[in-house]
Design a protein around this motif. Structure first.
Motif, PDB file in Angstrom:
ATOM      1  N   VAL A 179       0.857  -1.177   0.000  1.00 39.29           N
ATOM      2  CA  VAL A 179       0.000   0.000   0.000  1.00 39.29           C
ATOM      3  C   VAL A 179       0.899   1.236   0.000  1.00 39.29           C
ATOM      4  CG1 VAL A 179      -0.139   0.139   2.523  1.00 39.29           C
ATOM      5  CG2 VAL A 179      -1.993   1.086   1.142  1.00 39.29           C
ATOM      6  N   ASP A 180       0.406   2.313  -0.591  1.00 36.49           N
ATOM      7  CA  ASP A 180       1.131   3.575  -0.539  1.00 36.49           C
ATOM      8  C   ASP A 180       0.818   4.223   0.805  1.00 36.49           C
ATOM      9  OD1 ASP A 180       2.094   6.164  -0.758  1.00 36.49           O
ATOM     10  OD2 ASP A 180       1.539   6.376  -2.865  1.00 36.49           O
ATOM     11  N   GLU A 181       1.693   4.019   1.781  1.00 38.13           N
ATOM     12  CA  GLU A 181       1.408   4.460   3.142  1.00 38.13           C
ATOM     13  C   GLU A 181       1.265   5.969   3.247  1.00 38.13           C
ATOM     14  OE1 GLU A 181       3.338   1.008   6.012  1.00 38.13           O
ATOM     15  OE2 GLU A 181       4.524   2.801   5.532  1.00 38.13           O
ATOM     16  N   ARG A 182       2.072   6.705   2.535  1.00 39.52           N
ATOM     17  CA  ARG A 182       2.017   8.160   2.671  1.00 39.52           C
ATOM     18  C   ARG A 182       0.717   8.713   2.092  1.00 39.52           C
ATOM     19  NH1 ARG A 182       6.716   9.489   4.855  1.00 39.52           N
ATOM     20  NH2 ARG A 182       8.537   8.191   4.428  1.00 39.52           N
ATOM     21  N   MET A 406      -3.028 -10.950  -1.380  1.00 38.33           N
ATOM     22  CA  MET A 406      -1.905 -10.077  -1.049  1.00 38.33           C
ATOM     23  C   MET A 406      -0.753 -10.226  -2.050  1.00 38.33           C
ATOM     24  SD  MET A 406      -3.065  -8.239   1.222  1.00 38.33           S
ATOM     25  CE  MET A 406      -1.558  -7.286   1.435  1.00 38.33           C
ATOM     26  N   MET A 407      -0.547 -11.438  -2.589  1.00 37.85           N
ATOM     27  CA  MET A 407       0.453 -11.593  -3.651  1.00 37.85           C
ATOM     28  C   MET A 407       0.091 -10.724  -4.847  1.00 37.85           C
ATOM     29  SD  MET A 407       1.096 -15.721  -3.672  1.00 37.85           S
ATOM     30  CE  MET A 407       1.626 -16.600  -2.198  1.00 37.85           C
ATOM     31  N   ALA A 408      -1.183 -10.761  -5.219  1.00 34.42           N
ATOM     32  CA  ALA A 408      -1.632  -9.949  -6.357  1.00 34.42           C
ATOM     33  C   ALA A 408      -1.479  -8.461  -6.068  1.00 34.42           C
ATOM     34  CB  ALA A 408      -3.084 -10.282  -6.693  1.00 34.42           C
ATOM     35  N   GLU A 409      -1.732  -8.067  -4.814  1.00 33.41           N
ATOM     36  CA  GLU A 409      -1.658  -6.652  -4.467  1.00 33.41           C
ATOM     37  C   GLU A 409      -0.211  -6.166  -4.442  1.00 33.41           C
ATOM     38  OE1 GLU A 409      -3.490  -3.106  -4.040  1.00 33.41           O
ATOM     39  OE2 GLU A 409      -4.422  -5.056  -4.423  1.00 33.41           O
ATOM     40  N   VAL A 410       0.692  -6.963  -3.891  1.00 39.82           N
ATOM     41  CA  VAL A 410       2.104  -6.588  -3.892  1.00 39.82           C
ATOM     42  C   VAL A 410       2.612  -6.470  -5.329  1.00 39.82           C
ATOM     43  CG1 VAL A 410       4.437  -7.344  -3.267  1.00 39.82           C
ATOM     44  CG2 VAL A 410       2.570  -7.573  -1.615  1.00 39.82           C
ATOM     45  N   GLN A 414       3.944  -3.044  -7.923  1.00 38.55           N
ATOM     46  CA  GLN A 414       5.160  -3.019  -8.732  1.00 38.55           C
ATOM     47  C   GLN A 414       4.841  -2.933 -10.224  1.00 38.55           C
ATOM     48  OE1 GLN A 414       8.275  -2.768  -7.338  1.00 38.55           O
ATOM     49  NE2 GLN A 414       7.061  -2.596  -5.445  1.00 38.55           N
ATOM     50  N   GLY A 415       3.548  -2.832 -10.552  1.00 37.80           N
ATOM     51  CA  GLY A 415       3.150  -2.652 -11.949  1.00 37.80           C
ATOM     52  C   GLY A 415       2.782  -3.924 -12.683  1.00 37.80           C
ATOM     53  N   TYR A 416       2.558  -5.036 -11.967  1.00 30.49           N
ATOM     54  CA  TYR A 416       2.237  -6.309 -12.614  1.00 30.49           C
ATOM     55  C   TYR A 416       0.813  -6.732 -12.251  1.00 30.49           C
ATOM     56  CZ  TYR A 416       7.310  -6.207 -12.859  1.00 30.49           C
ATOM     57  OH  TYR A 416       8.601  -5.815 -13.065  1.00 30.49           O
ATOM     58  N   ASP A 417       0.025  -7.040 -13.247  1.00 33.61           N
ATOM     59  CA  ASP A 417      -1.394  -7.348 -13.042  1.00 33.61           C
ATOM     60  C   ASP A 417      -1.610  -8.853 -12.918  1.00 33.61           C
ATOM     61  OD1 ASP A 417      -4.114  -7.390 -12.881  1.00 33.61           O
ATOM     62  OD2 ASP A 417      -4.473  -6.788 -14.964  1.00 33.61           O
ATOM     63  N   ALA A 484      -8.247  -9.537   3.875  1.00 34.45           N
ATOM     64  CA  ALA A 484      -7.558  -9.229   2.625  1.00 34.45           C
ATOM     65  C   ALA A 484      -8.507  -8.827   1.513  1.00 34.45           C
ATOM     66  CB  ALA A 484      -6.711 -10.427   2.184  1.00 34.45           C
ATOM     67  N   LEU A 485      -9.799  -9.123   1.660  1.00 31.99           N
ATOM     68  CA  LEU A 485     -10.754  -8.661   0.661  1.00 31.99           C
ATOM     69  C   LEU A 485     -10.791  -7.135   0.600  1.00 31.99           C
ATOM     70  CD1 LEU A 485     -13.901 -10.969   0.838  1.00 31.99           C
ATOM     71  CD2 LEU A 485     -12.386 -10.600  -1.106  1.00 31.99           C
ATOM     72  N   GLU A 486     -10.349  -6.484   1.675  1.00 34.15           N
ATOM     73  CA  GLU A 486     -10.314  -5.028   1.667  1.00 34.15           C
ATOM     74  C   GLU A 486      -9.423  -4.513   0.537  1.00 34.15           C
ATOM     75  OE1 GLU A 486     -12.136  -2.918   3.666  1.00 34.15           O
ATOM     76  OE2 GLU A 486     -13.118  -4.796   4.211  1.00 34.15           O
ATOM     77  N   ALA A 487      -8.318  -5.184   0.272  1.00 33.99           N
ATOM     78  CA  ALA A 487      -7.429  -4.772  -0.815  1.00 33.99           C
ATOM     79  C   ALA A 487      -8.128  -4.942  -2.155  1.00 33.99           C
ATOM     80  CB  ALA A 487      -6.142  -5.593  -0.773  1.00 33.99           C
ATOM     81  N   TYR A 488      -8.825  -6.065  -2.317  1.00 38.09           N
ATOM     82  CA  TYR A 488      -9.534  -6.314  -3.578  1.00 38.09           C
ATOM     83  C   TYR A 488     -10.654  -5.304  -3.778  1.00 38.09           C
ATOM     84  CZ  TYR A 488     -12.308  -8.599  -7.157  1.00 38.09           C
ATOM     85  OH  TYR A 488     -13.013  -8.854  -8.310  1.00 38.09           O
ATOM     86  N   LYS A 489     -11.430  -5.053  -2.740  1.00 34.84           N
ATOM     87  CA  LYS A 489     -12.551  -4.116  -2.856  1.00 34.84           C
ATOM     88  C   LYS A 489     -12.066  -2.710  -3.183  1.00 34.84           C
ATOM     89  CE  LYS A 489     -14.451  -4.940   1.164  1.00 34.84           C
ATOM     90  NZ  LYS A 489     -15.414  -4.828   2.285  1.00 34.84           N
ATOM     91  N   ARG A 490     -10.949  -2.334  -2.617  1.00 39.30           N
ATOM     92  CA  ARG A 490     -10.389  -1.005  -2.880  1.00 39.30           C
ATOM     93  C   ARG A 490      -9.965  -0.895  -4.341  1.00 39.30           C
ATOM     94  NH1 ARG A 490      -8.998   3.867   0.262  1.00 39.30           N
ATOM     95  NH2 ARG A 490      -7.678   5.054  -1.159  1.00 39.30           N
TER      96      ARG A 490
END
Length: 529
Positions: A179-182, A406-410, A414-417, A484-490
């Protein structure tokens, strides 16, 4: 002028011009001439095959004596007006890895030549199940849909999946992990205290506890193992308190505790194969790495401390990166490495790869993601290993799914779908859809839990296969299954899966999501205000 003089002049002129005779033959005493010989200046015509891609047959490259290369060379043809032509080439005895330009030369007896160039790409040596080549994946799993404990592996070329070469996946931006923490800090700066209480809870685990050398002692492996679990839990909450609640004291605690572990708990003697710590070594890595990434990003760390902690993580990573099978003399990865704990280990390595700019570690998560979709998930989205764990099948399956998200999100950061990756009709959405529906209809899992998997389930769990108890996964007290669904929903706010998740688990009711193994408090990292 007299006639005799004129005749003499005419005779001389005729002689000078070669006239005076109809014969082309030589005169008495002359030299016979022949027509000139025409020199052959026409080059041969050469025809070469298309570019070739081969898999190396040795650790050094591809041997030219292999049948594939011999047939390739023999397929080159040439013709010439002389009827005679020879073909030569520059192919060495062993063609090295990568792209080699093969030049074929056709020559005729007159020395006329024609050339044709063809590229031969020698792909990485397939390697072994334990150490695949750089463009290969060891795809392992249980054979058969259900009621089968036969376990096997096969080597597959990654590029055959159609998503590039494995070596194409590199760390692009080590400043951003999951995640972009800043950016998220700025977003949460307008949150009310009630919203922070619901999204970023820090009251569920003691904050500010400093560990001592005795807490991480290797003299008692059980103490050490429990210490790893507590490290993961504490770092999850300290990170949120430091990053999103701006409590600098939590950064102090994180740095102090990391230093204790680095100085008093070296990993060199840890048993990652049979020791009690083998599970927590994998379970605790992702969340701990996230905390380390946050600390490095927000604090300047003195070089000695920095290097000590980096060395600690490197030793930890090597315990997981090198297959357990080496230690037990097996030629394929162990079962532990293929279940949800193995997935967690590779997620942790992937995250550490980003944090420390290590492409090999990062690719472990990429390779695992493809392996999962290829052989460890059924067509309906159920997870082969986890679905046969008796009454805890749904709980463990959803927890394993969190690792995949989370693997997909990380990778996405880095720019990989990876979200769009589909193998044999299976994607991450196939997995999400099945597991969401299974909450409403447990029978979706009972078709698998009725078959016993003693490798992963206790006798008690297997006995109660038709009663999904959510043991230790109670939604009322611990909602991490949905975290982890929070990452997908976002990332996909308008998708059908997001709509289904929100309808089943309304965000107004489901708050304070905590997942101490797969990455932290995801409502804090991802959920919109």
């Amino acid at each position: 002028m007299n006639k005799s003089y004129l005749l003499l002049i005419a005779s001389v002129l005729l002689a000078a011009c070669g006239g005076g005779s109809e014969s082309n033959g030589p005169s008495d005493g002359g030299v016979e001439t022949t027509p000139p010989i025409t020199k052959d200046t026409s080059a041969p015509t050469i025809t070469a095959p298309s570019d070739l891609v081969v898999d190396a047959d040795t650790q050094s490259g591809m041997t030219a004596s292999s049948q594939q290369i011999v047939d390739f060379i023999n397929s080159v043809t040439a013709t010439d007006n002389s009827g005679t032509v020879t073909i030569s080439h520059n192919i060495p005895q062993v063609i090295p890895f990568g792209t080699f330009e093969a030049v074929f030369t056709a020559a005729d007896p007159s020395g006329n030549k024609a050339t044709a160039s063809v590229e031969i790409f020698v792909d990485e040596f397939p390697g072994t199940f334990l150490e695949p080549g750089s463009n290969w994946v060891a795809v392992c799993g249980l054979e058969g849909e259900v009621n089968n404990t036969d376990y096997g592996c096969e080597l597959k070329k990654f590029s055959n999946y159609g998503y590039g070469r494995l070596t194409d996946y590199t760390v692009v931006n080590s400043a951003v992990l999951h995640v972009d923490e800043r950016a998220r800090q700025l977003e949460l700066s307008s949150a009310t205290e009630q919203q922070m209480f619901e999204l970023c809870p820090v009251d569920l685990f003691p904050i500010g506890r400093l560990v001592s050398s005795s807490d991480v002692s290797q003299n008692n492996t059980e103490v050490f193992s429990n210490g790893l679990s507590e490290l993961s839990n504490s770092m999850t909450f300290e990170r949120v308190n430091a990053v999103y609640r701006a409590e600098q004291s939590s950064f102090d605690t994180m740095l102090s505790n990391f230093s204790v572990w680095a100085n008093y708990a070296p990993m060199s003697d840890i048993d990652a194969v049979d020791g009690v710590e083998r599970v927590n070594l994998r379970y605790a890595l992702p969340s701990t790495v996230i905390a380390w990434h946050s600390l490095k990003s927000h604090r300047d760390i003195e070089l000695p401390q920095l290097e000590a902690i980096q060395n600690f993580f490197e030793q930890w990573a090597q315990k997981i990166y090198v297959s357990q099978a080496h230690a037990i003399g097996s030629d394929m990865p162990t079962l532990l490495e293929q279940g949800n704990i193995g997935w967690l280990g590779d997620l942790g390595l992937m995250m550490l790869g980003v944090t420390e700019n290590n492409d090999d570690y990062f690719r472990r998560g990429i390779a695992r993601y493809f392996m999962i979709l290829d052989k460890q998930v059924r067509a309906d989205g159920s997870i082969v290993f986890e679905s046969q764990r008796g009454d805890s099948a749904l709980g463990y399956s959803t927890s394993a799914l969190a690792s995949v998200i989370m693997m997909a999100e990380v990778a996405a950061m880095q720019g990989y779908d990876l979200y769009s990756v589909e193998i044999d009709g299976k994607s991450i959405e196939t997995m999400i859809d099945f597991n969401l529906r299974a909450y409403s209809d447990n029978e979706l899992y009972h078709q698998y839990t009725q078959y016993q998997n003693p490798f992963f389930a206790s006798p008690e769990q297997l006995k109660n296969w038709n009663n999904q108890t959510y043991e230790n996964f109670d939604l009322e007290t611990n909602q991490f299954l949905l975290s982890a669904l929070e990452a997908y929903k976002r990332r996909f706010p308008n998708s059908a899966m997001t709509a289904l998740a929100k309808s089943m688990f309304p965000e107004s009711e489901y708050v304070r999501f905590v997942e101490t193994s797969n990455g932290g408090i995801h409502t804090c990292d991802y959920r919109k205000l």
